[in-house]
Scaffold this motif. Sequence first.
Motif, PDB file in Angstrom:
ATOM      1  N   SER A  12     -16.113   7.079   4.158  1.00 44.75           N
ATOM      2  CA  SER A  12     -15.244   6.214   5.172  1.00 44.75           C
ATOM      3  C   SER A  12     -15.676   4.786   5.531  1.00 44.75           C
ATOM      4  O   SER A  12     -17.053   4.557   5.041  1.00 44.75           O
ATOM      5  CB  SER A  12     -15.305   7.113   6.451  1.00 44.75           C
ATOM      6  OG  SER A  12     -16.489   7.199   6.962  1.00 44.75           O
ATOM      7  N   VAL A  13     -15.228   4.266   6.261  1.00 46.67           N
ATOM      8  CA  VAL A  13     -15.715   2.836   6.821  1.00 46.67           C
ATOM      9  C   VAL A  13     -16.014   2.951   8.105  1.00 46.67           C
ATOM     10  O   VAL A  13     -15.755   3.747   8.952  1.00 46.67           O
ATOM     11  CB  VAL A  13     -14.480   1.846   6.375  1.00 46.67           C
ATOM     12  CG1 VAL A  13     -14.457   1.701   4.993  1.00 46.67           C
ATOM     13  CG2 VAL A  13     -13.263   2.022   7.063  1.00 46.67           C
ATOM     14  N   THR A  15     -15.741   1.169  12.060  1.00 42.61           N
ATOM     15  CA  THR A  15     -15.231   0.446  12.974  1.00 42.61           C
ATOM     16  C   THR A  15     -15.976   0.100  13.871  1.00 42.61           C
ATOM     17  O   THR A  15     -16.254   0.739  14.886  1.00 42.61           O
ATOM     18  CB  THR A  15     -13.858   0.870  13.262  1.00 42.61           C
ATOM     19  OG1 THR A  15     -13.045   1.131  12.177  1.00 42.61           O
ATOM     20  CG2 THR A  15     -13.091   0.009  14.077  1.00 42.61           C
ATOM     21  N   THR A  29     -13.369  -3.783  11.248  1.00 42.68           N
ATOM     22  CA  THR A  29     -13.843  -2.845  10.168  1.00 42.68           C
ATOM     23  C   THR A  29     -14.014  -3.783   8.906  1.00 42.68           C
ATOM     24  O   THR A  29     -13.306  -4.547   8.491  1.00 42.68           O
ATOM     25  CB  THR A  29     -12.726  -1.784   9.675  1.00 42.68           C
ATOM     26  OG1 THR A  29     -12.014  -1.147  10.825  1.00 42.68           O
ATOM     27  CG2 THR A  29     -13.134  -0.834   8.603  1.00 42.68           C
ATOM     28  N   LEU A  31     -15.165  -4.656   5.122  1.00 47.63           N
ATOM     29  CA  LEU A  31     -14.823  -3.902   3.818  1.00 47.63           C
ATOM     30  C   LEU A  31     -15.530  -4.797   2.741  1.00 47.63           C
ATOM     31  O   LEU A  31     -15.464  -5.951   2.555  1.00 47.63           O
ATOM     32  CB  LEU A  31     -13.576  -3.981   3.298  1.00 47.63           C
ATOM     33  CG  LEU A  31     -12.318  -3.046   4.086  1.00 47.63           C
ATOM     34  CD1 LEU A  31     -10.896  -3.085   3.621  1.00 47.63           C
ATOM     35  CD2 LEU A  31     -12.839  -1.789   4.378  1.00 47.63           C
ATOM     36  N   SER A  60      -4.845   2.742   5.128  1.00 47.88           N
ATOM     37  CA  SER A  60      -6.210   3.511   4.820  1.00 47.88           C
ATOM     38  C   SER A  60      -7.323   3.406   5.930  1.00 47.88           C
ATOM     39  O   SER A  60      -8.133   4.039   5.848  1.00 47.88           O
ATOM     40  CB  SER A  60      -6.663   2.746   3.698  1.00 47.88           C
ATOM     41  OG  SER A  60      -6.974   1.440   3.610  1.00 47.88           O
ATOM     42  N   LEU A  61      -7.172   2.404   6.746  1.00 48.86           N
ATOM     43  CA  LEU A  61      -8.086   2.061   7.868  1.00 48.86           C
ATOM     44  C   LEU A  61      -7.873   2.895   9.328  1.00 48.86           C
ATOM     45  O   LEU A  61      -8.554   2.834  10.009  1.00 48.86           O
ATOM     46  CB  LEU A  61      -8.303   0.766   7.877  1.00 48.86           C
ATOM     47  CG  LEU A  61      -8.902  -0.401   6.824  1.00 48.86           C
ATOM     48  CD1 LEU A  61      -9.049  -1.750   7.687  1.00 48.86           C
ATOM     49  CD2 LEU A  61      -9.966   0.403   6.382  1.00 48.86           C
ATOM     50  N   SER A  64     -10.328   5.481  10.731  1.00 51.41           N
ATOM     51  CA  SER A  64     -11.352   4.949  11.557  1.00 51.41           C
ATOM     52  C   SER A  64     -11.179   4.065  12.729  1.00 51.41           C
ATOM     53  O   SER A  64     -11.494   4.208  13.886  1.00 51.41           O
ATOM     54  CB  SER A  64     -12.289   4.281  10.541  1.00 51.41           C
ATOM     55  OG  SER A  64     -13.291   3.324  11.310  1.00 51.41           O
ATOM     56  N   ASP A  89      -2.362  -5.795   6.121  1.00 45.20           N
ATOM     57  CA  ASP A  89      -3.392  -5.730   7.038  1.00 45.20           C
ATOM     58  C   ASP A  89      -3.006  -6.018   8.556  1.00 45.20           C
ATOM     59  O   ASP A  89      -3.449  -5.788   9.541  1.00 45.20           O
ATOM     60  CB  ASP A  89      -4.662  -6.560   6.742  1.00 45.20           C
ATOM     61  CG  ASP A  89      -4.140  -8.185   6.821  1.00 45.20           C
ATOM     62  OD1 ASP A  89      -2.964  -8.565   6.877  1.00 45.20           O
ATOM     63  OD2 ASP A  89      -5.165  -8.805   6.445  1.00 45.20           O
TER      64      ASP A  89
END
Length: 257
Positions: A12-13, A15, A29, A31, A60-61, A64, A89
């Motif tokens: 995961s990412v 945030t 977040t 990337l 996809s974000l 998070s 986005d």
Amino acid sequence: MAAETTTSGENSVDTDVTEIAERIYRLSTFLPTAGPTGLAFNQFLIDAEEPLLFHCGQRSLFPSVSQAARRVLDLKRLRWITFSHIEGDECGALDEWLAAAPQAQASHGRLGCALWLNDMSARPPVMRRDGDVLDLGGRRVRWLETPHMPHGWEAGHWFEEVTGCLFCSDLFALGGRTPATTTDDIIGPAIDLDRRVGFMTKTPQTAATIGRLSALAPRTLAPMHGPAFSGHATEALAGLGKHYASQLKAAAIDAEA
């Protein structure tokens, strides 16, 4: 509020959550694979009686970012979901936010509703006219139509009148890892990125549109990519407007040559 980090899921990412003005939170977040130096994707949450989210972010974000947003407020309280223009986005995760926030409605200008939201939103959106003020209860946001700035006929910006925070979308974008907030020069880096990438739309109305934003005398600039800026925001906007005007003039001269 100091920056806090939320991680969600395997591979995961992260945030980060930072309060950039009173009760206004930057959900950022980063990337590392976006662009040559990585890119931060920022969403903004206004905590008021009727909380508002600016930018939906990519689907996809969503895991998070929504987990980070829950550190600020219960998503069942979220009342308004909005963005600048139609792009992944900016509004990709709209359905996910609407599902997580059953009391929320999407809101945008006439063109944003006609071109996309009326068909794509799971619940009917609320249309705003240029200059409309939405009282959130403790915070007041004004909708400003800014066609083709930064992109798209339907583009617009929101200005929070109590704190003087301008949510400026792709204006003052900055690549790479950055701090959450800054008082450093943001004009030079924004001009440099635009020269290298050329992502901003320039029309004969661009400088005047930025001038309109500058006249609001914002105290904080909240861009989609990069740090929130506190300082001489009026001068920063004026400088960016002059740059775009000079670029357009140079392009016209080249076309005539």
